[in-house]
Design an enzyme around this catalytic site. Structure first.
Site, PDB file in Angstrom:
ATOM      1  N   GLU A 168      86.763  56.724  40.093  1.00 61.36           N
ATOM      2  CA  GLU A 168      85.641  56.947  39.185  1.00 61.36           C
ATOM      3  C   GLU A 168      85.877  56.270  37.839  1.00 61.36           C
ATOM      4  OE1 GLU A 168      82.800  60.733  37.960  1.00 61.36           O
ATOM      5  OE2 GLU A 168      84.920  61.080  38.337  1.00 61.36           O
TER       6      GLU A 168
ATOM      7  N   GLY B 249      80.331  66.770  46.640  1.00 68.90           N
ATOM      8  CA  GLY B 249      80.405  68.225  46.605  1.00 68.90           C
ATOM      9  C   GLY B 249      81.746  68.695  46.082  1.00 68.90           C
TER      10      GLY B 249
END
Length: 389
Positions: free
Chosen positions: A246, A129
């Site tokens: 990431e 989120g």
């Protein structure tokens, strides 16, 4: 930077390859080559759990949390073999590649014991989120609010472009926990269970016909006070660290997926004769060169994690793959517009449609250029607006 592997590492490659081929030719043959991120979610959840049972889910993690204590080279090898074997997109990518390493870096001992084994076992699926309407990739302008209410955090607001939220058990959220704070200050990093009355998920239907992304609404959603990573107000630092993960080993698996796409385009050009077009051949060669450069750049990035080169990777692969999607359609021609569902031509047409968003999600090219300028080159920060609600 090492570009080769030792005999022991090649033995590890053989072990990983044999296991993957056996599973994807046997009990999970229906998932081999699957490219959609939303098809067969229950089977993909079973696959996550099979990976976990066999110890292949999070191989770089400590054994005590379900990993194998694998070296960086072994992680690279498994990522490559997974993609080469046609393994399906990981349903728990956000858990395995993002929140898991962040919990390892910032979590308390209790949080590590509570969350990491369940992620490794594939029994708890996560989503992210971050992005919000009006803020997009600019995480410093989030408006979602969090307030401590006794022993719980209460969260109100909205997130958007939340990948695979409809399948998730948990969501990690960056929210503004200090009223009146601005920019990166006053943010906190919270972990919330998804199955509760205060959270509503609405799929966003894409041009591909898929619904990978979602809107997520928080209306008094709650989570325990100790489900915060880092200290209150320290969410920006935790969130930035997570984005660093990431750009980790999973980039090599991503590139093997790109390799499969490029191979399919070359095959299509050979079959329909477009390989006789000099311009098409030149573009195919440029795509191959670009992919090779990405591989060497990723290996360098992994060898020197603090290198500013990591800041360039997202814009590099996103721009390259967007051009690859255009090349796919130019090779297919009109046949790409009427390709039969499930065919390789349909997969390439879907690549074109999906790649339109590559330069937007995960940090738009515009945001990435700012990051390169400010963090990599040390240039003055871009002026920001004063509103952050």
């Amino acid at each position: 930077m090492r570009l080769g592997f030792t005999a022991a590492e090649e033995a590890f490659r053989a072990e990983a390859s044999a296991w993957l081929e056996g599973e994807l030719a046997g009990p999970f043959a229906d998932l081999k080559g699957l490219t959609s991120l939303t098809d067969a979610p229950e089977r993909r959840r079973e696959w996550e759990q099979r990976l976990g049972t066999a110890g292949w889910s999070c191989i770089g993690w400590p054994k005590m949390f379900g990993g194998r204590d694998a070296t960086l080279a072994e992680q690279v090898i498994f990522a490559e073999e997974y993609a080469r074997a046609g393994g399906p997109p990981r349903l728990n990518h956000m858990g395995v590649e993002l929140i898991g390493p962040t919990i390892l870096a910032f979590g308390s001992d209790e949080q590590k014991v509570r969350f990491l084994p369940a992620i490794a076992a594939g029994t708890e699926i996560w989503c992210q989120g971050y992005s919000e309407p009006g803020a997009g990739s600019d995480l410093a302008n989030v408006r979602t609010k969090a307030a401590l209410d006794g022993s719980e955090w209460r969260v109100d607001g909205q997130k958007i472009w939340t990948s695979l939220a409809q399948f998730a058990d948990w969501i990690f959220v960056v929210a503004r926990s200090e009223p009146g704070s601005r920019g990166p200050k006053g943010l906190s990093f919270l972990m919330l269970p998804v199955d509760q009355p205060g959270i509503t998920i609405r799929p966003i239907h894409q041009i591909t016909g898929d619904a990978e992304f979602n809107e997520v609404f928080f209306d008094g959603a709650t989570t325990a006070a100790d489900n915060m990573l880092g200290a209150a107000g320290d969410g920006w630092r935790v969130a930035m660290a997570l984005l660093g993960f990431e750009r980790g080993v999973s980039t090599l698996a991503q590139q093997m997926g790109f390799r499969n796409e490029l191979t399919a385009i070359v095959r299509a050009a050979n079959e329909n004769g477009r390989d006789r077009d000099a311009l098409i051949r030149q573009r195919l060669a440029r795509a191959e060169i670009g992919l090779q450069l990405m591989r060497y750049g990723a290996l360098r990035m992994l060898s020197t994690p603090d290198s500013a080169a990591a800041l360039t990777y997202k814009i590099q692969w996103a721009s390259w793959r967007q051009a690859l999607g255009e090349l796919a359609m130019d090779v297919l021609g009109q046949s790409g517009e009427v390709a039969e569902a499930g065919s390789e031509a349909a997969m390439l047409a879907n690549l074109f449609l999906y790649s339109r968003a590559d330069t937007i999600y995960g940090g738009s090219n515009e945001i990435q250029r700012n990051i390169i300028a400010e963090r990599g080159l040390g240039l003055p920060r871009e002026p920001r607006g004063t509103s952050n609600a």
